[in-house]
Design an enzyme around this catalytic site. Structure first.
Site, PDB file in Angstrom:
ATOM      1  N   LYS A  79      24.102   3.210  52.208  1.00 15.09           N
ATOM      2  CA  LYS A  79      24.782   4.103  51.272  1.00 15.09           C
ATOM      3  C   LYS A  79      24.361   3.728  49.855  1.00 15.09           C
ATOM      4  O   LYS A  79      24.234   2.543  49.538  1.00 15.09           O
ATOM      5  CB  LYS A  79      26.295   3.944  51.452  1.00 15.09           C
ATOM      6  CG  LYS A  79      27.146   4.899  50.632  1.00 15.09           C
ATOM      7  CD  LYS A  79      28.629   4.719  50.940  1.00 15.09           C
ATOM      8  CE  LYS A  79      29.508   5.671  50.153  1.00 15.09           C
ATOM      9  NZ  LYS A  79      30.948   5.482  50.439  1.00 15.09           N
ATOM     10  N   SER A 154      33.306   9.740  51.740  1.00  8.92           N
ATOM     11  CA  SER A 154      32.180   9.832  50.841  1.00  8.92           C
ATOM     12  C   SER A 154      30.866   9.344  51.457  1.00  8.92           C
ATOM     13  O   SER A 154      29.798   9.653  50.921  1.00  8.92           O
ATOM     14  CB  SER A 154      32.471   9.030  49.577  1.00  8.92           C
ATOM     15  OG  SER A 154      32.597   7.654  49.872  1.00  8.92           O
ATOM     16  N   SER A 178      36.300   6.600  53.831  1.00  6.01           N
ATOM     17  CA  SER A 178      34.917   7.055  53.641  1.00  6.01           C
ATOM     18  C   SER A 178      33.912   6.619  54.685  1.00  6.01           C
ATOM     19  O   SER A 178      32.803   7.148  54.721  1.00  6.01           O
ATOM     20  CB  SER A 178      34.414   6.639  52.266  1.00  6.01           C
ATOM     21  OG  SER A 178      34.868   7.561  51.321  1.00  6.01           O
TER      22      SER A 178
END
Ligand code: GLN
Length: 486
Positions: A79, A154, A178
């Site tokens: 990420k 996210s 997330s």
């Protein structure tokens, strides 16, 4: 053989170790896969092709020398909230568009030490604020199961990449859901470890008392393998805990006979889609069939306040953490103003997107002198209540079972201009961060071809219990083997 793009970590490891495939071959086929599907999925902010091939060649050398750990030569996706030395790290924000970290996050360092190959950095909601990746300052990621829908957020880029076969595994970060919510929406496995289990050093901070890094993988075995690599005390993160790290793979392949599972009624919220409720019923019946004793109607009465508590505490911490983006130290800097103040104002005006600004304003308000007691302090008190209710529940139950989200993945644009509707998609995951306990999302079926996730929650540092239940369920159902046709 499974298509190389859909190999799990342990399957890839078996092939690498027995030299049926080299890391360079595997990495090449992953890069090709990215080239062919990512224009549709848009999971990647940055693809690090050259670096990946270099690292793969190094891994092959190690393997030739007989050194082949579980992650040696295995390609992963990180990420874009995790600092990677020499590799652009944007947090999907304009503020960090050209930021190249001079150091690696501890988790990256650990994965490199284990021989991982970095394929690239995954798209996300800006500064990890959001539930759909629509808050990325660059582009929205699409759900590989239905490209008109969002992958969750996210960590939506990480989840979509793994589901679409653009990497053997990924890391995400989870402040209020997330990792788990996008894992559920993309039919992969995602674990938020206990707060303090994994070092946050080099994780760009959103809300420091809630943030944790965790694995996003194709199955439960892989999640255990990644946890073995990334867990443990780190002197560079004072909140990481000095608690022994077991070999998490040892908790796999154990039965769950006699385990006590609670079903907390507050998680079956109003507005939950009937398909999700039905899938949960089937999943719970399966757990009973596997020998667990299930008790329904367990109550964690403060759960309905979790959303409000989260949206006081997370923005408050964010407002402090994001104060560093002032255009002076690093990142975007607005030029050509007359005064320093104006430069700072313009930097933040143009560097941050609307959701990030909304959170900074909410947090600044909640922390201001006149309102601190009424909002922030009150939220902290309710936070303690929420934690106490979990502690009490875990006196009686080994784990709690809930849906990961009340709905299947929604259409892109559907909740775009309604922040409250967006916030609601995390009702089942937020309380877990507030309490600091660990929880996993694993695939639990589909409704009209759209994934449904099941969440398993345990007491602090009981990730082994989670893996044991998750693995038993996964082996009995096989949902993890389904792959989307992109
Ligand atoms: N969706 C939640 C939020 O917007 C949680 C995000 C996260 O876990 N990073 O804050």
């Amino acid at each position: 053989m499974t298509h190389p793009e859909h190999l799990t970590i342990h399957e890839a490891h078996d092939l690498l170790k027995s030299k049926q495939i080299s890391s360079v071959e595997l990495t090449r086929s992953m890069l090709k896969r990215i080239e062919s599907v990512d224009p549709k999925v848009k999971a990647f902010m940055t693809v690090t092709g050259d670096l990946a091939l270099q690292q793969a060649a190094q891994a092959d050398k190690k393997i030739a020398e007989g050194e082949c750990g579980p992650l040696t030569g295995v390609p992963g996706v990180m990420k874009d909230v995790l600092c990677t030395k020499g590799v652009r790290t944007t947090c999907s924000s304009k503020m960090l568009e050209h930021f190249i970290p001079p150091y690696n996050a501890t988790v990256i360092e650990k994965l490199y030490a284990n021989g991982m190959v970095l394929l690239g950095k995954a798209n996300m909601d800006e500064f990890a604020m959001g539930s759909s990746t629509e808050n990325s300052a660059y582009f929205t990621t699409h759900n590989p199961w239905d490209l008109t829908r969002i992958p969750g957020g996210s960590s939506g880029g990480s989840a979509a990449a793994v589901a679409a076969g653009e990497g053997c595994f990924a890391l995400g970060s989870d402040t209020g859901g997330s990792i788990r919510q996008p894992a559920g929406f993309c039919s992969i496995t995602g674990l938020k470890p206990t707060y303090g289990r994994v070092s946050r050093y080099g994780l760009i901070a959103f809300a420091s008392s809630l943030d944790q890094i965790g694995p996003m993988t194709k199955d439960v075995t892989d999640a255990a393998i990644v946890m073995n690599a990334i867990s443990g005390r780190d002197e560079r993160d004072s909140t990481s805990v000095d608690c022994p790290v077991p070999d998490f793979t040892r908790s796999l392949n154990k039965d769950i006979k006699g385990m006590r599972l609670g079903i907390p009624k507050e998680y079956f919220v109003e507005g939950m889609q009937p398909e999700v409720a039905a899938a949960m019923e089937t999943a719970i019946a399966k757990l009973e069939e596997l020998g667990a004793s299930v008790e329904r109607g367990v109550s964690l009465p403060s759960t309905p306040y979790a959303l409000a508590v989260y949206y006081i505490i997370a923005p408050s911490e964010a407002s402090a953490n994001l104060a560093r983006y002032d255009g002076v130290k690093y990142g975007f800097s607005f030029q050509g103003t007359d005064s320093m103040w104006e430069a700072m104002e313009k930097t933040r005006q143009f560097g941050f997107g609307p959701e990030v600004k909304r959170r900074i304003m909410l947090g600044t308000y909640a922390l201001s002198a006149g309102y601190y007691d009424a909002y922030y302090l009150k939220a902290q008190k309710v936070r303690t209540l929420i934690r106490m209710e979990f502690d009490k529940a875990f006196e009686k139950y080994d784990a709690l079972i809930t849906p990961t989200s009340p709905t299947v993945p929604f259409k892109a644009g559907e909740k775009g201009d309604d922040p409250l509707a967006m916030y609601l998609s995390d009702v089942c995951t937020l309380p877990i961060n507030i309490a600091g306990v660990p929880a996993i999302s694993i695939p639990a079926g589909f409704a009209s071809g759209l994934p449904i996730g099941m969440q398993i929650i345990a007491k602090p540092f009981a990730e082994e219990t989670i893996f044991r239940i998750a693995h038993a369920y996964e082996q009995a159902t096989g949902w993890q083997k389904m792959n989307p046709k992109v």
